[in-house]
Design an enzyme around this catalytic site. Sequence first.
Site, mmCIF file in Angstrom:
data_model
loop_
_atom_site.group_PDB
_atom_site.id
_atom_site.type_symbol
_atom_site.label_atom_id
_atom_site.label_comp_id
_atom_site.label_asym_id
_atom_site.label_seq_id
_atom_site.Cartn_x
_atom_site.Cartn_y
_atom_site.Cartn_z
ATOM 1 N NE ARG A 1 -3.619 -0.134 2.497
ATOM 2 C CZ ARG A 1 -3.956 -0.664 3.668
ATOM 3 N NH1 ARG A 1 -3.634 -0.047 4.783
ATOM 4 N NH2 ARG A 1 -4.593 -1.815 3.720
ATOM 5 N NE ARG B 1 14.322 -7.191 9.713
ATOM 6 C CZ ARG B 1 14.285 -8.308 10.429
ATOM 7 N NH1 ARG B 1 13.217 -9.090 10.379
ATOM 8 N NH2 ARG B 1 15.302 -8.652 11.187
#
Length: 235
Positions: free
Chosen positions: A27, A46
């Site tokens: 998003r 990550r």
Amino acid sequence: MATPTPHNAASSGSIAKTVLMPGDPLRAKFIAETYLENPVQFNTVRNMFGYTGTYQGTPVSVMGSGMGMPSIGIYSYELYHFYGVDNIIRIGSAGGLSDTVKLRDVVIGMGACTNSNYAAQYHLPGTFAPIADYGLLRKAVDAAEAQGTHVVVGNILSSDTFYTADDGFNDAWKRMGVTCIEMEAAALYMNAAYAGKKALCILTISDHLYTGESLSAEERQTTFREMMEIALALA
């Protein structure tokens, strides 16, 4: 701690004073590519994507927080303390509890109840009430009114558990007037208070725990534009 940190590859000065923080890093990518001018990616560590660009001429950053209070606790702490960020606006999804909210409604978290032990680190002689920054909250309501979006302002619940073994869990919080459940705002509000900074949580109801209605993962990622545009107006 020096920058970059173990969790954020950004160099000092590459993150704006205001950061929009969805839980989902995809998003964050969608917001950067859809709304920001000349976005530059500052983090991929990550796969917690972060970007800085401009919105209507104002620098703004957007970065994922991951799921849960331990995750947003790390990222927001670093943004406040190591990157000079002043405002973090969480933009996320939530499960509706109250009969006053329905699917796709926008909720602004005035306060964030929690079943988390996050506040124990501060060794307070009582119970801390995590609340939003009023200035950001008021601007968000004004921005929503300007775009014609109805918002519900109220108490939310930041839960450590998505799946709970307590059959009466939802009923108990609903009885206390809590509008919806999410998993991050209380830690964000506490980190902001500790750092002397500002925070706000804006949510879109993605499912309702009593009606059974729900949206798909793709809809959660790309269709919550009212919430995104309210948050961008605060930068």
